[in-house]
Motif scaffolding. Structure first.
Motif, short mmCIF file in Angstrom:
data_model
loop_
_atom_site.label_atom_id
_atom_site.label_comp_id
_atom_site.label_asym_id
_atom_site.label_seq_id
_atom_site.Cartn_x
_atom_site.Cartn_y
_atom_site.Cartn_z
N PHE A 87 20.21 -16.52 13.56
CA PHE A 87 19.46 -16.62 14.35
C PHE A 87 20.15 -16.93 15.94
O PHE A 87 21.24 -16.99 16.03
N GLY A 88 19.34 -16.48 16.93
CA GLY A 88 20.10 -16.39 18.38
C GLY A 88 19.00 -16.51 19.40
O GLY A 88 17.85 -16.12 19.10
N ALA A 89 19.61 -16.44 20.58
CA ALA A 89 18.87 -16.56 21.78
C ALA A 89 19.86 -15.73 22.96
O ALA A 89 20.83 -16.20 23.08
N VAL A 90 18.91 -15.45 23.92
CA VAL A 90 19.61 -14.98 25.22
C VAL A 90 18.65 -15.05 26.26
O VAL A 90 17.49 -14.72 25.92
N THR A 91 19.40 -15.17 27.57
CA THR A 91 18.64 -15.18 28.62
C THR A 91 17.99 -13.68 29.13
O THR A 91 18.46 -12.82 28.70
N GLY A 92 17.11 -13.82 30.08
CA GLY A 92 16.65 -12.47 30.52
C GLY A 92 17.68 -11.61 31.22
O GLY A 92 17.14 -10.20 31.34
N ASN A 93 18.86 -12.11 31.61
CA ASN A 93 19.80 -11.24 32.17
C ASN A 93 20.83 -10.78 31.20
O ASN A 93 21.80 -10.02 31.49
N PHE A 94 20.40 -11.10 29.90
CA PHE A 94 21.11 -10.68 28.90
C PHE A 94 22.75 -10.85 28.78
O PHE A 94 23.67 -10.10 28.33
N LYS A 95 23.07 -12.22 29.42
CA LYS A 95 24.43 -12.47 29.46
C LYS A 95 25.01 -13.26 28.08
O LYS A 95 24.54 -14.28 27.85
N LEU A 96 25.66 -12.50 27.17
CA LEU A 96 25.89 -12.91 25.87
C LEU A 96 26.81 -14.10 25.78
O LEU A 96 26.49 -14.87 24.85
N ASP A 97 27.67 -14.18 26.78
CA ASP A 97 28.41 -15.40 26.63
C ASP A 97 27.93 -16.83 26.90
O ASP A 97 28.56 -17.57 26.49
N ARG A 98 26.68 -16.57 27.65
CA ARG A 98 25.71 -17.75 27.86
C ARG A 98 24.84 -17.86 26.77
O ARG A 98 23.86 -18.77 26.78
N GLY A 99 24.91 -17.02 25.70
CA GLY A 99 23.57 -16.90 24.60
C GLY A 99 24.17 -17.78 23.38
O GLY A 99 24.90 -18.62 23.46
N GLN A 100 23.25 -17.62 22.33
CA GLN A 100 23.43 -18.30 21.17
C GLN A 100 23.20 -17.35 20.10
O GLN A 100 22.44 -16.53 20.00
N LEU A 101 24.10 -17.60 19.09
CA LEU A 101 24.21 -16.68 17.87
C LEU A 101 24.89 -17.49 16.68
O LEU A 101 25.73 -18.05 16.66
N THR A 102 23.90 -17.87 15.89
CA THR A 102 24.19 -18.76 14.59
C THR A 102 23.97 -18.09 13.18
O THR A 102 22.95 -17.58 13.05
N THR A 103 24.84 -18.43 12.20
CA THR A 103 24.62 -18.01 11.04
C THR A 103 24.55 -19.44 10.03
O THR A 103 25.35 -20.27 10.39
N GLN A 104 23.72 -19.17 9.02
CA GLN A 104 23.36 -20.43 8.25
C GLN A 104 23.31 -19.74 6.79
O GLN A 104 22.55 -19.08 6.39
N ILE A 105 23.88 -20.44 6.00
CA ILE A 105 23.85 -20.60 4.64
C ILE A 105 23.34 -21.76 3.93
O ILE A 105 23.81 -22.81 4.06
N GLY A 106 22.05 -21.59 3.10
CA GLY A 106 21.62 -23.03 2.53
C GLY A 106 20.59 -22.90 1.58
O GLY A 106 20.46 -21.50 1.27
N GLY A 107 19.97 -23.70 1.20
CA GLY A 107 19.00 -23.45 0.25
C GLY A 107 18.12 -24.85 0.03
O GLY A 107 18.10 -25.74 0.81
N ASN A 108 17.27 -24.59 -1.25
CA ASN A 108 16.46 -26.04 -1.37
C ASN A 108 16.74 -26.33 -2.94
O ASN A 108 16.78 -25.23 -3.95
N TYR A 109 16.83 -27.61 -3.38
CA TYR A 109 16.32 -27.86 -4.66
C TYR A 109 15.18 -28.61 -4.75
O TYR A 109 14.79 -29.84 -4.22
N ALA A 110 14.24 -28.18 -5.66
CA ALA A 110 12.65 -28.91 -5.84
C ALA A 110 12.98 -29.94 -6.93
O ALA A 110 13.26 -29.70 -8.05
N PHE A 111 12.72 -31.35 -6.62
CA PHE A 111 12.59 -32.25 -7.49
C PHE A 111 11.44 -32.21 -8.26
O PHE A 111 11.44 -32.30 -9.23
N THR A 112 10.47 -32.01 -7.49
CA THR A 112 8.97 -31.68 -8.05
C THR A 112 8.32 -30.69 -7.18
O THR A 112 8.93 -30.05 -6.26
#
Length: 274
Positions: free
Chosen positions: A219-244
């Protein structure tokens, strides 16, 4: 107060809320821990609660602040089976360098209010994906002086595409635009930029059995001027465990790039339907 003390207090709050939920009367959304939204909505006249705690190591340009802890409370309500109202509010704690005048700062962040509408459900045998749209308004309830609030009203609109690749695997895509404000939560996110902010998310999630769900997202975000160094780019690995069927544990680890993302982080949360 030391950083470990703040973290301990946040964990106590999380446990207290969990106990309250378990002692209440109350199917669980698999959205947590992922930031990529799903097209599903809470059933009519039902509530969905999410409580999550994310602890992040910030980018070096955030110095003298080194870490941020974000405890988020989310409540969703099904107005109809296709329309959902949601509200969420964070409690943010900053851990600063020993050289800073204040080692730790804590306070409430900005509060979000939103509506999600699922206008097309996925049907077995159909090539059409599930489609949804979300509109959020974020009110500046946080403290600008402490850095937990942006002082801006944010208006955010994004769309959701969700498609089952197999019976147990789903791909979800989000794309949107912040018309005004910024997407920051504390020191994470694009901060105080005037003009539009474009956001994009993608996740791949698989149900391995009735209890375990694992996935990956970007997931990420970038401003209208598309300056990547001021933007956001993040990767996540995860999950859920259902107790019920109604109660699940969510977990994730994150790694980010560019100034608006954390360098690394970990998330733990709970989801409950009633």
């Amino acid at each position: 107060m030391q950083p470990v003390d703040y973290l301990f207090h946040d964990i106590l709050r999380l446990i207290a809320c969990l106990l309250f939920i378990l002692l209440s009367s109350l199917s669980v959304s698999a959205q947590l821990p992922f930031y990529t939204d799903d097209a599903d909505t809470t059933h009519r006249n039902k509530f969905h609660i999410e409580i999550s705690n994310e602890h992040d190591i910030l980018q070096r340009d955030a110095y003298p602040t080194k870490r941020q802890n974000t405890l988020v409370f989310t409540l969703n309500y099904g107005i109809t089976d296709k329309l959902e109202f949601g509200v969420n509010a964070p409690v943010i704690t900053f851990s600063n360098s020993r050289l800073a005048a204040r080692r730790n700062i804590s306070g409430h962040g900005d509060t979000q209010f939103g509506l999600k509408y699922n206008f097309l459900a996925e049907r077995e045998g159909s090539k059409m994906p599930a489609l949804g749209v979300v509109f959020y308004v974020e009110a500046p309830s946080g403290s600008v002086k402490k850095g937990t609030g942006s002082s801006l009203y944010d208006y955010w609109l994004y769309g959701i595409v969700q498609k089952s690749i197999t019976k147990k695997t789903k791909v979800r895509l989000n794309g949107g635009i912040l018309f005004s404000g910024d997407d920051s939560t504390g020191l994470i996110g694009i901060k105080a930029e005037r003009g539009q902010v474009f956001t994009g998310n993608a996740s791949l999630v698989r149900d391995f059995n009735d209890k375990w769900t694992l996935g990956i997202e970007v997931f990420g975000a970038v401003t209208g001027n598309f300056k990547l160094d001021r933007g956001q780019l993040t990767t996540q690995i995860g999950g859920n465990y259902a107790f019920t069927e109604k109660f699940s544990l969510a977990f994730g680890v994150l790694s980010g790039k560019f100034s608006a993302s954390p360098r690394a982080g970990a998330l733990l949360g709970f989801a409950y339907d009633f």
